[in-house]
Design an enzyme around this catalytic site. Structure first.
Site, PDB file in Angstrom:
ATOM      1  N   LYS A  37      60.424  50.607  11.713  1.00  0.00           N
ATOM      2  CA  LYS A  37      61.428  50.596  10.643  1.00  0.00           C
ATOM      3  C   LYS A  37      61.029  49.532   9.622  1.00  0.00           C
ATOM      4  O   LYS A  37      60.567  48.442  10.014  1.00  0.00           O
ATOM      5  CB  LYS A  37      62.773  50.271  11.296  1.00  0.00           C
ATOM      6  CG  LYS A  37      63.995  50.345  10.426  1.00  0.00           C
ATOM      7  CD  LYS A  37      65.244  50.131  11.291  1.00  0.00           C
ATOM      8  CE  LYS A  37      66.532  50.322  10.523  1.00  0.00           C
ATOM      9  NZ  LYS A  37      67.735  50.244  11.397  1.00  0.00           N
ATOM     10  N   SER A  44      70.822  53.974  11.059  1.00  0.00           N
ATOM     11  CA  SER A  44      69.999  53.643   9.921  1.00  0.00           C
ATOM     12  C   SER A  44      68.498  53.749  10.176  1.00  0.00           C
ATOM     13  O   SER A  44      67.723  53.745   9.221  1.00  0.00           O
ATOM     14  CB  SER A  44      70.317  52.220   9.450  1.00  0.00           C
ATOM     15  OG  SER A  44      70.005  51.257  10.425  1.00  0.00           O
ATOM     16  N   SER A 104      72.410  52.307  15.194  1.00  0.00           N
ATOM     17  CA  SER A 104      71.267  52.753  14.382  1.00  0.00           C
ATOM     18  C   SER A 104      70.025  53.137  15.158  1.00  0.00           C
ATOM     19  O   SER A 104      69.074  53.669  14.569  1.00  0.00           O
ATOM     20  CB  SER A 104      70.916  51.689  13.339  1.00  0.00           C
ATOM     21  OG  SER A 104      71.942  51.611  12.376  1.00  0.00           O
TER      22      SER A 104
END
Lengths: 68, 474
Positions: B86, B162, B186
């Site tokens: 990420k 996310s 997330s």
């Protein structure tokens, strides 16, 4: 909070923080603040003993060990 | 087996192939880079590909295998395995974007995040950085700055967030292993919607040094993969407090507790309950069916309610809203127009919350954690859906949950938020067949520090065929 109270609070708190809310942002901010107020009501409804501790506890920071 | 065919297997199979000289690390990493180039225009999982670095590193792995150190290198658990992170993890030479436009102005990082270093020390090879919701404040990864991540199993739908790029890259077979963060769901939300396994460890288990923060007392980091053994190998390689230099004050000083060798120990004797009440009222029939399939496979029949769950979720909401906004207050003042339009107004509102609400939320949160701890005196594992439904169409504003019309972006994490709020370890397992064509995840939840148990149960479900993670047909 009534919608009028929410508006008055949001505008005053934004001024206190020097956070200038643009006209196009303000309706969304009011909507999300009202949602947060609903969440706060759920939290307020939980009876808490004065000794109820917060979830976050502080850990003192020791100085670095001198290099030997 | 060719490198291209191997890329559709799991990381463990890839490491075995490199270990036995069936494929070189360079060939495997090249196959990953080629698949990213071929598929990412449709997925949009990657925001940066570090091609030269990856090929150089893979070359070093191959050279080490052929050297006098070869025997030692061969023992590395993730030998030659391509992975991605990420884009809130620091990568040397790149600015850490955390999904934002604002951070494009920041200085490129001088070093990798702690967990990137640990995975590379275990033999893995970083190939790039992944798309996410801005500053991790969202559950859909419809990033307005760089575009939405498309779900590899249905390109018209969201990948969840996310950590949406982290979920999609694994489901698309671009890489077998990614890292993400989970503050309120997330990791578990994209794992659910992309049909892959995800591990959110206990709060404080893995060091967060070198990752962009969201909420200090709620942020967790963890891996995504297509098999439980891959999760366990990666998780074991990342455990342990930092011993030198910068360190994460939120990381517990706990010794490494390896899990990979216990995955086959089975579920006999484990006391497993199914979460009812709040968790069943906020899920569509497909999600409930996924939980029921898992519960049946495990012989779990007891339905139990999590005490104080609504207040606990509300506490997480308030702490997140307020602390997240406070973190970004300077930019909210100076350049609000540069924030993600989908979360900007929520950030602005969060900056205005009365301190008393947040202080009380932290006290309620502790009381909630204490009540749930008592429940774990009677149960080892709890089950709940990861998301209220399968992946929704990109751009969808509303969904219907039990007759209530609710905003998708705020409610996709309604089943994960009460669990991370008190730091419990969770393995998200992907279930197919509950929905007509899409996967839905189920949370296998343990008591604090019992990642061994949640991974064991997940492995049992995988071996029984109840949970599985096929690469998307692209």
């Amino acid at each position: 909070m009534t919608p009028g109270q929410t508006e008055a609070y949001v505008d005053a708190a934004a001024a206190a923080l020097d956070l200038k809310l643009r006209p196009e942002h303000r309706p969304g901010v009011l909507r999300y603040f009202a949602l947060a107020a609903e969440m706060a009501a759920l939290v307020e409804a939980v009876p808490l003993d004065p000794h109820a501790e917060p979830a976050v506890s502080f850990v003192p920071v020791s100085p670095a060990e001198p290099e030997s | 087996m060719s490198a291209v065919e191997l890329l559709l297997k799991d990381a463990s199979a890839m490491a075995d192939a490199v270990r036995s000289n069936a494929v070189s690390a360079v060939a495997l990493v090249q196959a990953s880079l080629d698949r990213i180039a071929a598929t990412d225009p449709r997925i949009n999982a990657f925001t940066d590909v570090v091609r030269e670095r990856a090929l150089r590193r893979a070359g070093q792995v191959d050279a080490s295998l052929a050297s006098a150190n070869g025997a030692r290198t061969r023992e590395l658990p993730l030998l030659g395995v391509p992975f991605a992170v990420k884009n809130l993890f620091d990568i040397a030479g790149l600015p850490t974007l955390a999904g934002s436009k604002i951070e494009r102005d920041s200085t490129p990082m001088r070093a990798d995040a702690a967990l990137v270093r640990r995975l590379e020390s275990a033999g893995a090879v970083l190939v790039g950085a992944l798309n996410m919701d801005e500053y991790a404040y969202g559950f859909t990864t419809e990033n307005s700055h760089v575009g939405a991540v498309h779900n590899p199993h249905d390109l018209t739908r969201i990948a969840g967030g996310s950590s949406g790029g982290s979920g999609a890259a694994v489901a698309a077979g671009q890489v077998p292993l990614t890292l993400g963060s989970d503050t309120n769901g997330s990791i578990r939300v994209p794992a659910s919607l992309c049909g892959i396994f995800g591990l959110k460890p206990t709060f404080g288990r893995l060091p967060r040094t070198g990752s962009y923060p969201f909420i200090s007392s709620l942020d967790h980091l963890g891996p995504f993969a297509r098999s439980v053994r891959d999760l366990a190998l990666a998780y074991d390689a990342m455990q342990g407090p930092e011993t030198a230099g910068l360190h994460d004050p939120g990381c517990a000083r706990r010794a490494v507790e390896p899990t990979a060798l216990q995955l086959t120990h089975g579920v006999a004797g484990l006391r497993i309950g199914v979460l009812g009440g709040y968790f069943r009222q906020r899920a569509q029939a497909d999600a409930l069916s996924a939980v029921d399939r898992v519960a049946e496979a495990l012989g779990a029949r007891k339905i139990i309610e999590l005490p104080m769950v609504e207040a606990g979720r509300a506490a997480a909401f308030l702490i997140t809203n307020s602390e997240g906004a406070a973190l970004h207050l300077a930019n909210l003042r100076k350049r609000p127009q540069d924030f993600e339009p989908l979360s900007r107004d929520r950030f602005l509102a969060g900056a205005l919350l009365p301190a008393a609400w947040v202080a009380r939320a932290q006290r309620v949160r502790r009381l909630y954690a204490e009540r749930v701890a008592r429940l774990f005196e009677r149960f080892d594992i709890l089950l709940a859906a990861s998301t209220p439904c399968a992946a929704t169409p990109i751009g969808a504003e509303w969904f219907d949950i039990n007759g209530h019309r609710l905003p998708v972006r705020a409610n996709m994490g309604v089943l994960t938020q009460p669990i991370s709020c008190i730091g419990l370890p969770v393995c998200g397992v992907p279930v197919w067949g509950a929905h007509a064509s899409l996967p839905i995840g189920v949370q296998v939840i343990g008591a604090p520090w019992r990642e061994d148990l949640v991974l064991r149960v997940a492995a049992a479900l995988e071996s029984a065929g109840v949970a599985q993670s096929p690469v998307a047909a692209l």
